[in-house]
Design a protein around this motif. Structure first.
Motif, short mmCIF file in Angstrom:
data_model
loop_
_atom_site.label_atom_id
_atom_site.label_comp_id
_atom_site.label_asym_id
_atom_site.label_seq_id
_atom_site.Cartn_x
_atom_site.Cartn_y
_atom_site.Cartn_z
N LEU A 40 43.86 79.38 102.03
CA LEU A 40 42.45 78.65 101.74
C LEU A 40 41.90 78.45 102.83
O LEU A 40 42.46 77.31 103.64
CB LEU A 40 42.61 77.86 100.37
N ASN A 41 40.75 78.81 103.25
CA ASN A 41 40.10 78.32 104.35
C ASN A 41 38.48 78.32 104.26
O ASN A 41 37.87 78.43 105.39
CB ASN A 41 40.46 79.12 105.79
N ARG A 42 38.14 78.10 103.04
CA ARG A 42 36.60 78.26 102.90
C ARG A 42 36.02 76.66 103.51
O ARG A 42 35.01 76.82 104.02
CB ARG A 42 36.61 78.13 101.23
N LEU A 43 36.78 75.64 103.24
CA LEU A 43 36.24 74.29 103.64
C LEU A 43 37.11 73.62 104.64
O LEU A 43 36.76 72.64 105.20
CB LEU A 43 36.20 73.40 102.44
N ARG A 51 43.48 72.11 109.41
CA ARG A 51 43.87 73.73 109.53
C ARG A 51 43.96 74.28 108.11
O ARG A 51 43.74 73.59 106.84
CB ARG A 51 45.29 73.56 109.97
N PRO A 52 43.96 75.72 108.02
CA PRO A 52 43.78 76.11 106.76
C PRO A 52 44.98 75.92 105.88
O PRO A 52 46.15 75.62 106.26
CB PRO A 52 43.96 77.76 106.97
N VAL A 53 44.97 75.68 104.46
CA VAL A 53 45.85 75.61 103.48
C VAL A 53 46.61 76.87 103.17
O VAL A 53 46.08 78.02 102.91
CB VAL A 53 45.25 74.88 102.24
N VAL A 54 48.02 76.66 103.14
CA VAL A 54 49.01 77.87 102.78
C VAL A 54 49.65 77.46 101.51
O VAL A 54 50.25 76.32 101.44
CB VAL A 54 49.66 78.19 103.79
N PHE A 55 49.21 78.19 100.29
CA PHE A 55 49.57 78.01 99.05
C PHE A 55 50.87 78.78 98.73
O PHE A 55 50.37 80.09 98.67
CB PHE A 55 48.33 77.97 98.00
N PRO A 56 51.93 78.58 98.69
CA PRO A 56 53.06 79.62 97.94
C PRO A 56 53.14 79.76 96.62
O PRO A 56 53.70 79.20 95.74
CB PRO A 56 54.36 78.77 98.61
N HIS A 57 52.12 80.65 96.40
CA HIS A 57 51.86 81.19 94.94
C HIS A 57 53.35 81.49 94.10
O HIS A 57 53.64 80.93 93.19
CB HIS A 57 50.72 82.56 94.85
#
Length: 124
Positions: free
Chosen positions: A29-32, A39-45
């Motif tokens: 997630l790097n929209r905002l 830094r961008p968010v890394v979401f471990p789905h």
């Protein structure tokens, strides 16, 4: 009854014979994030999916079930919405642990990366 047993065996055999496909990869997630100096968010789905049914996040927490359809801001999380429902310091770490989520490489575009295993913080 024999037909039902044979069909069950056949379905089980087919399920085991077909290689598993990665359905729940890491989501970046790097929209905002970078606009806000993070830094961008890394979401471990997959990590969340093996613990919870889809409806927990995509029904009860309000996440739309389409990549890029959600605008999640830190104020939402701090106020107990979206991720903040669990990431509150009691169920899981709280929003003051920025580095645990904001772990992507700078410049990494939003998207879905990898397969059924997460790369973990710092890989992306």
């Amino acid at each position: 009854m024999k037909l039902r047993a044979a069909l069950s065996f056949l379905l089980l055999w087919l399920a085991l014979a077909v290689p598993a496909q990665g359905e729940y990869a890491d989501v970046v997630l790097n929209r905002l994030s970078e606009q806000s100096g993070m830094r961008p968010v890394v979401f471990p789905h997959w990590f969340h999916r093996i613990r919870f049914r889809c409806k927990v996040c995509h029904g009860e927490l309000g996440f739309k079930m389409r990549a890029g359809a959600n605008v999640v801001q830190m104020n939402d999380i701090i106020n107990g919405k979206f991720c903040g429902m669990c990431h509150n310091g009691r169920v899981a770490w709280s929003a003051d642990r920025c580095d645990l989520c904001h772990s992507g490489r700078r410049g990494l575009p939003s998207g879905i990366y990898g397969g059924s295993e997460t790369g973990g913080p710092g890989r992306w």
